[in-house]
Design a protein around this motif. Structure first.
Motif, short mmCIF file in Angstrom:
data_model
loop_
_atom_site.label_atom_id
_atom_site.label_comp_id
_atom_site.label_asym_id
_atom_site.label_seq_id
_atom_site.Cartn_x
_atom_site.Cartn_y
_atom_site.Cartn_z
N GLU A 13 11.94 -9.74 -5.62
CA GLU A 13 11.40 -11.01 -5.85
C GLU A 13 9.97 -11.25 -6.33
OE1 GLU A 13 12.85 -13.99 -5.16
OE2 GLU A 13 14.88 -12.96 -4.32
N THR A 14 9.21 -10.20 -5.96
CA THR A 14 7.68 -10.40 -6.39
C THR A 14 7.65 -9.75 -7.78
OG1 THR A 14 6.71 -9.92 -4.12
CG2 THR A 14 5.29 -9.66 -6.05
N GLU A 15 6.85 -10.36 -8.70
CA GLU A 15 6.67 -9.90 -10.01
C GLU A 15 5.55 -9.14 -10.26
OE1 GLU A 15 6.94 -13.80 -12.07
OE2 GLU A 15 9.09 -13.73 -12.25
N CYS A 16 5.73 -8.35 -11.28
CA CYS A 16 4.62 -7.35 -12.02
C CYS A 16 4.84 -7.64 -13.65
CB CYS A 16 5.18 -5.90 -11.86
SG CYS A 16 4.98 -5.05 -10.14
N THR A 17 3.48 -7.78 -13.91
CA THR A 17 3.17 -7.77 -15.28
C THR A 17 2.46 -6.58 -15.84
OG1 THR A 17 2.90 -10.14 -14.94
CG2 THR A 17 1.98 -9.29 -16.89
N ILE A 18 3.09 -6.08 -16.52
CA ILE A 18 2.60 -4.63 -17.12
C ILE A 18 2.81 -4.79 -18.67
CG2 ILE A 18 3.19 -2.15 -17.28
CD1 ILE A 18 4.47 -2.19 -14.59
N ASP A 19 1.67 -4.28 -19.40
CA ASP A 19 1.42 -4.61 -20.85
C ASP A 19 2.08 -5.77 -21.34
OD1 ASP A 19 0.58 -1.88 -21.00
OD2 ASP A 19 2.43 -0.80 -21.08
N GLY A 20 1.63 -7.01 -20.60
CA GLY A 20 2.28 -8.16 -21.18
C GLY A 20 3.71 -8.66 -20.74
N GLU A 21 4.39 -7.83 -19.95
CA GLU A 21 5.78 -8.04 -20.10
C GLU A 21 5.83 -8.30 -18.33
OE1 GLU A 21 8.68 -5.16 -21.54
OE2 GLU A 21 7.74 -5.36 -23.50
N ALA B 47 5.98 3.12 -4.30
CA ALA B 47 5.78 2.61 -5.46
C ALA B 47 6.72 1.15 -5.38
CB ALA B 47 6.53 3.27 -6.36
N PHE B 48 5.76 0.14 -5.84
CA PHE B 48 6.47 -1.14 -6.06
C PHE B 48 6.19 -1.23 -7.68
CE2 PHE B 48 6.40 -5.91 -6.55
CZ PHE B 48 7.64 -6.13 -5.89
N VAL B 49 7.55 -1.17 -8.24
CA VAL B 49 7.51 -1.13 -9.70
C VAL B 49 8.83 -1.75 -10.37
CG1 VAL B 49 6.05 0.94 -10.02
CG2 VAL B 49 8.59 1.21 -9.69
N VAL C 242 7.90 7.05 -11.93
CA VAL C 242 6.82 7.15 -10.72
C VAL C 242 6.35 8.79 -10.76
CG1 VAL C 242 6.32 6.92 -8.49
CG2 VAL C 242 7.72 5.19 -9.78
N GLY C 243 5.08 8.98 -11.04
CA GLY C 243 4.57 10.54 -10.96
C GLY C 243 3.97 10.50 -9.54
N LYS C 244 3.39 11.68 -9.73
CA LYS C 244 2.41 12.09 -8.49
C LYS C 244 1.30 11.18 -8.59
CE LYS C 244 4.21 16.74 -8.23
NZ LYS C 244 3.70 18.36 -8.55
N PRO C 245 0.81 10.88 -7.49
CA PRO C 245 -0.63 10.11 -7.40
C PRO C 245 -1.70 10.85 -7.78
CG PRO C 245 -0.04 11.00 -5.08
CD PRO C 245 1.12 11.16 -5.83
N PRO C 246 -2.94 10.09 -8.12
CA PRO C 246 -4.19 11.01 -8.80
C PRO C 246 -4.47 11.99 -7.72
CG PRO C 246 -4.13 8.70 -9.25
CD PRO C 246 -3.01 8.72 -8.27
N SER C 247 -4.49 11.63 -6.48
CA SER C 247 -5.14 12.57 -5.50
C SER C 247 -4.76 13.74 -5.49
CB SER C 247 -4.94 11.92 -4.04
OG SER C 247 -3.32 11.71 -3.89
N THR D 286 -0.82 0.14 -11.24
CA THR D 286 -2.13 0.50 -10.32
C THR D 286 -2.11 1.44 -9.19
OG1 THR D 286 -3.14 -1.69 -11.01
CG2 THR D 286 -4.20 -0.44 -9.52
N TRP D 287 -2.70 2.49 -9.31
CA TRP D 287 -2.62 3.51 -8.08
C TRP D 287 -3.65 2.93 -6.94
CZ3 TRP D 287 0.86 6.70 -6.81
CH2 TRP D 287 1.59 7.31 -7.99
N VAL D 288 -3.63 2.63 -5.82
CA VAL D 288 -4.18 2.44 -4.78
C VAL D 288 -4.04 3.46 -3.53
CG1 VAL D 288 -4.23 0.01 -5.45
CG2 VAL D 288 -2.83 0.74 -3.72
N GLN D 289 -5.07 3.34 -2.85
CA GLN D 289 -5.06 4.09 -1.50
C GLN D 289 -5.82 3.30 -0.20
OE1 GLN D 289 -7.37 7.73 -2.95
NE2 GLN D 289 -9.15 7.00 -1.78
N LEU D 290 -5.59 3.63 0.82
CA LEU D 290 -5.74 3.10 2.03
C LEU D 290 -7.26 3.39 2.43
CD1 LEU D 290 -2.53 3.36 4.39
CD2 LEU D 290 -3.26 1.47 2.81
N ASP D 291 -7.84 2.38 3.08
CA ASP D 291 -9.44 2.54 3.34
C ASP D 291 -9.56 2.70 4.84
OD1 ASP D 291 -12.08 2.14 2.50
OD2 ASP D 291 -11.87 0.08 3.59
N GLY D 292 -10.69 3.46 5.05
CA GLY D 292 -11.01 3.91 6.51
C GLY D 292 -10.33 5.20 7.03
#
Length: 301
Positions: free
Chosen positions: A169-177, A219-221, A227-232, A78-84
């Motif tokens: 340590e932190t886990e990601c779930t992508i497409d069920g994996e 990226a945290f993946v 990892v490509g360029k962001p949507p922005s 998921t792509w996210v950006q900062l607020d404010g």
């Protein structure tokens, strides 16, 4: 005893004879001359280096520059950006975001880093990713990514409570994996670059943003994720106009002064983030609730 007495007298005569004589280096005066020459050359090189080295803030960006960079956080898938935008003020007209007030580096909820320095704190060699992250209180090291509480709403729901991502340590779930994620930063030197960019696995705060129109993906993946360029990057040209009427720190925050070194002061007092109150709505921009109540009162009258 006679032999001993004779030796003593010879030693005394030699000592007397040597009085007042100068000690000479083997080879005459050549060695002292070489030493003196080395010392003189050394001082000359030091003076030359000090006079010829460029100023730490002489390179771009300067306070006169107005740059933009496309950025985004890729959290698992998921792509996210900062607020404010950091321009909020408290009831006394003081900036609630002191980091923005001192550097001038922020965003406009558009996935772009708007880089128009207010002081030397964000020019030249100090133009680094960490300056932008500091404006929003985001902590990024090779081991951990931490979002402050006011920047978690846009994260995937399972991460909104802590806003913390620990590499390995932190886990990601992508497409069920499910697999553990790792931190990396990829930078492209220009929007038009078609290569895979330069990927950093450490020293993230020091990633240089020393050219206009760069692209940064934080990226945290899981390992092996592309990892490509962001949507922005798509709306770059349009969104770069969001602050085309660039203001100085003094125009944005009347009564607040930013020194060339980046100290934020009110009068003679150094401004500290803990000294200011929460942001308030401007009287000329009432909240939706206030507008509704005012309309209701007017209708009753």
């Amino acid at each position: 005893m006679a032999t001993s007495s004779s030796s003593t007298k010879k030693a005394a005569r030699l000592a007397q004879k040597g009085k007042g004589q100068k000690v000479r280096f083997q080879g005459g005066a050549l060695f002292p001359l070489i030493v003196a020459l080395v010392v003189v050359l050394g001082f000359g090189l030091i003076i030359y280096a000090r006079q010829s080295r460029p100023s730490a803030d002489a390179s771009a960006p300067t306070i006169e520059d107005h740059w933009h960079h496309a950025y985004g956080f890729l959290i698992c898938d998921t792509w996210v950006q900062l607020d404010g935008d950091g321009e909020a003020q408290d009831a006394n007209g003081q900036p609630t975001n002191v980091e923005y007030a001192r550097t001038g580096i922020h965003s406009h909820d558009d996935g772009l880093i708007h880089w128009h320095p207010f002081s030397s704190a964000s020019v030249g060699g100090r133009a680094k990713l960490g300056v932008f992250l500091d404006t929003y209180g985001v902590e990024l090291s090779e081991d951990e990514l931490q979002f402050p509480e006011d920047q978690r709403a846009q994260l995937p729901e399972e991460f909104q409570e802590t806003g913390r991502f620990e590499s390995g340590e932190t886990e990601c779930t992508i497409d069920g994996e499910t697999s553990v994620g790792h931190l990396q930063v990829t930078r492209w030197n220009n929007l038009s670059d078609t290569d895979e960019g330069t990927t950093f696995i450490a020293g993230f705060d020091d990633v240089a943003l020393n050219e206009d129109a760069m692209v940064v993906s934080i990226a945290f993946v899981p390992d092996g994720t592309t990892v490509g360029k962001p949507p922005s990057v798509e709306g770059f040209d349009e969104n770069s106009l969001n602050d085309s009427g660039q203001q100085t720190s003094n125009e944005l925050f009347p009564g607040v002064d930013v020194t060339p070194d980046g100290d934020v002061t009110v009068g003679t007092a150094l401004l500290d983030p803990e000294d200011i109150g929460p942001a308030v709505e401007s009287e000329s921009n009432p909240t939706e609730t206030e507008t509704t109540e005012a309309a209701a009162d007017e209708a009753e009258s």
